[in-house]
Design an enzyme around this catalytic site. Structure first.
Site, PDB file in Angstrom:
ATOM      1  N   ASN A 104       0.877  -1.075   0.049  1.00 47.73           N
ATOM      2  CA  ASN A 104      -0.054   0.052  -0.064  1.00 47.73           C
ATOM      3  C   ASN A 104       0.805   1.227   0.052  1.00 47.73           C
ATOM      4  O   ASN A 104       1.486   1.700   1.060  1.00 47.73           O
ATOM      5  CB  ASN A 104      -0.955  -0.036   0.984  1.00 47.73           C
ATOM      6  CG  ASN A 104      -1.742   1.319   1.199  1.00 47.73           C
ATOM      7  OD1 ASN A 104      -1.790   2.219   0.482  1.00 47.73           O
ATOM      8  ND2 ASN A 104      -2.891   0.916   2.360  1.00 47.73           N
ATOM      9  N   ARG A 143      -2.684  -2.216  -3.409  1.00 46.06           N
ATOM     10  CA  ARG A 143      -3.789  -1.639  -3.235  1.00 46.06           C
ATOM     11  C   ARG A 143      -3.923  -0.090  -4.179  1.00 46.06           C
ATOM     12  O   ARG A 143      -2.967   0.606  -4.173  1.00 46.06           O
ATOM     13  CB  ARG A 143      -4.072  -0.909  -1.649  1.00 46.06           C
ATOM     14  CG  ARG A 143      -5.130   0.047  -1.535  1.00 46.06           C
ATOM     15  CD  ARG A 143      -5.115   0.534  -0.161  1.00 46.06           C
ATOM     16  NE  ARG A 143      -6.535   1.362   0.083  1.00 46.06           N
ATOM     17  CZ  ARG A 143      -6.476   2.110   0.837  1.00 46.06           C
ATOM     18  NH1 ARG A 143      -5.484   2.545   1.515  1.00 46.06           N
ATOM     19  NH2 ARG A 143      -7.463   2.826   0.935  1.00 46.06           N
ATOM     20  N   HIS A 172     -13.413   2.161   0.315  1.00 45.89           N
ATOM     21  CA  HIS A 172     -13.543   1.263   1.324  1.00 45.89           C
ATOM     22  C   HIS A 172     -13.979  -0.058   0.675  1.00 45.89           C
ATOM     23  O   HIS A 172     -14.624  -0.987   1.436  1.00 45.89           O
ATOM     24  CB  HIS A 172     -14.378   1.716   2.301  1.00 45.89           C
ATOM     25  CG  HIS A 172     -13.923   2.776   3.426  1.00 45.89           C
ATOM     26  ND1 HIS A 172     -14.715   3.365   4.301  1.00 45.89           N
ATOM     27  CD2 HIS A 172     -12.612   3.116   3.737  1.00 45.89           C
ATOM     28  CE1 HIS A 172     -13.742   4.085   4.910  1.00 45.89           C
ATOM     29  NE2 HIS A 172     -12.369   3.999   4.705  1.00 45.89           N
ATOM     30  N   ARG A 212     -12.999  14.907   8.172  1.00 48.25           N
ATOM     31  CA  ARG A 212     -13.753  15.099   6.670  1.00 48.25           C
ATOM     32  C   ARG A 212     -15.238  15.633   7.127  1.00 48.25           C
ATOM     33  O   ARG A 212     -15.672  14.586   8.250  1.00 48.25           O
ATOM     34  CB  ARG A 212     -13.765  14.032   5.870  1.00 48.25           C
ATOM     35  CG  ARG A 212     -12.640  14.022   5.157  1.00 48.25           C
ATOM     36  CD  ARG A 212     -12.370  12.728   3.872  1.00 48.25           C
ATOM     37  NE  ARG A 212     -11.122  12.321   3.867  1.00 48.25           N
ATOM     38  CZ  ARG A 212     -11.207  10.963   3.936  1.00 48.25           C
ATOM     39  NH1 ARG A 212     -12.416  10.205   3.898  1.00 48.25           N
ATOM     40  NH2 ARG A 212      -9.844  10.241   3.848  1.00 48.25           N
ATOM     41  N   GLU A 218      -8.254  -5.355   5.333  1.00 43.61           N
ATOM     42  CA  GLU A 218      -8.238  -5.060   3.999  1.00 43.61           C
ATOM     43  C   GLU A 218      -6.902  -5.732   3.332  1.00 43.61           C
ATOM     44  O   GLU A 218      -7.072  -6.088   2.165  1.00 43.61           O
ATOM     45  CB  GLU A 218      -7.990  -3.469   3.924  1.00 43.61           C
ATOM     46  CG  GLU A 218      -9.502  -2.872   4.228  1.00 43.61           C
ATOM     47  CD  GLU A 218      -9.510  -1.539   4.492  1.00 43.61           C
ATOM     48  OE1 GLU A 218      -8.928  -0.880   5.458  1.00 43.61           O
ATOM     49  OE2 GLU A 218      -9.843  -0.653   3.331  1.00 43.61           O
TER      50      GLU A 218
END
Ligand code: ADP
Length: 384
Positions: free
Chosen positions: A7, A73, A162, A223, A367
């Protein structure tokens, strides 16, 4: 057989090494190299060298050539990628073309891909996209009510993110409930620093709260999630804030942090318990938005079999789960407050009251494991 998951972010490189037993993967080592660009690690190439060095020192791997594959990823797969793909020149060009849609992520992801290909040109490499799981969302849910030409010319639409996590917990829910995915309606709620909810019918995403970018939807660490877009015009006219400042405001200075000055949920809960008003407010707003999305997706799905909580907050914060599901009895959703307090110790658990029509599950996401498994599955298919 071993699989490496990479990643590659703009200033960090996360990596995990897995061994494979038939199609199941088991983690053997996990590493994180941060502050790429600093004097210690000048660039991603040095970060990759450092990773190889560490894997050698720990005697997990002598060279990348020993790998069965590398899974990368990739944040944005646009409309092109609906599933993982074996990386070749065409795939790289397509990911490059998607950079404007994810300017912070895709270029960094690509850097990891290019460097790993240079180091191990003969090893099959796979791109696994955060957006791919959501490509099953129907037009009515992914299109915004903007001029249609903006979709045609600029691909303005909901993509959702996601996806790897939502896909993983969806499968785990099916295993846990011992019911085939094609019989299940699920709402998956991933609450980490970023947060998103997804409606899943028969294993397919039919709507998700993040949009064209990860800014839309639930309240997140920094956010804002959903707001009236006209606030931006108003602020610009009233205060002179420009586009970059507004971007920073919504992505970095809003959400939990904007409300109470803190984005770590553990500290926010501590502060709220000590009577801090804005921390209490931040929790209230955060949970209310989750509840609204549960209601929305109940309607989208015409009922739900199970609600899944995952991510750092979803897996570890009973208070948030409880508040998000409070007063939903009339919709068949009732939590068992004692079960909700149990520690899941890395396993899936259910926390609904015995009278609840809907199951409420806490499922730890993984993940990287999902990327490793998708990588090996695709490699097995390709080399069969
Ligand atoms: P990321 O999205 O960066 O992967 P995580 O999924 O690890 O983040 O989630 C990070 C969030 O989880 C932080 O807000 C953190 O405070 C929260 N969290 C972790 N453990 C707990 C806990 N025991 N109680 C409440 N919140 C927690």
């Amino acid at each position: 057989m071993k699989i490496l998951v990479l990643n590659s972010g703009s200033s960090s490189l996360k990596y995990q090494l897995f061994t494979i037993h038939s199609v199941k993967c088991e983690l053997i080592f996990s590493g994180l190299i941060e502050q790429i660009g600093d004097s210690q690690i000048l660039d991603h190439s040095q970060a990759l060298e450092k990773m190889i060095q560490t894997l050698k020192e720990k005697q997990h791997l002598q060279s990348l050539t020993e790998l069965s594959g590398i899974g990368h990823r990739v944040v944005h797969g646009g409309e092109e990628f609906t599933a993982p793909v074996i990386i070749n020149e065409q795939v790289i060009t397509a990911i490059e073309k998607l950079c404007p849609l994810a300017p912070l992520h895709n270029p960094a992801n690509l850097m990891g891909i290019q460097l790993a290909r240079k180091k191990a040109p003969k090893i099959l490499q796979v791109a696994v996209f955060d957006t791919a799981f959501h490509q099953s969302i129907p037009e009515q849910a992914y299109l915004y009510a903007l001029p249609y030409s903006l979709y045609e010319q600029h691909k303005i639409r909901r993509y959702g993110f996601h996806g790897t996590s939502h896909h993983y917990v969806t499968q785990q829910a099916s295993l846990y409930l011992n019911k085939p995915l094609n019989t299940l309606k699920l709402i998956s709620i991933h609450l980490g620093n970023g947060a998103s909810a997804t409606a899943i019918n028969k294993g397919q995403s039919i709507d998700t709260s993040m949009g064209m970018t990860p800014l839309e939807g639930l309240v997140m660490g920094t956010r804002s999630g959903d707001i009236d877009p006209a606030i931006l015009f108003y602020l610009n006219r009233k205060t002179g804030m420009n586009i970059d400042e507004l971007d920073t405001l919504l992505n970095k200075q809003s959400g939990l942090k904007g409300i109470c000055g803190e984005n770590d949920m553990r500290r926010i809960i501590d502060q709220a318990e000590q009577g801090d008003h804005t921390s209490t407010l931040a929790i209230d707003i955060f949970c209310y938005h989750i509840k609204k999305y549960i209601g929305a997706y109940l309607a989208s799905l015409n009922g739900v079999d199970a609600i899944i909580f995952t991510g750092g907050i979803g897996e570890n914060a009973p208070l948030i789960r409880q508040m998000a599901c409070e007063n939903l009895n009339n919709l068949g959703i009732k939590m068992d407050t004692e079960k909700n307090q149990q520690k899941n110790k890395g396993n899936s658990i259910d926390i609904q009251h015995h009278s609840s029509l809907v199951k409420i599950l806490v499922i730890p996401t993984d993940e990287e494991l999902e990327i490793a498994e998708q990588t090996i599955q695709l490699i097995n298919k390709t080399t069969d």
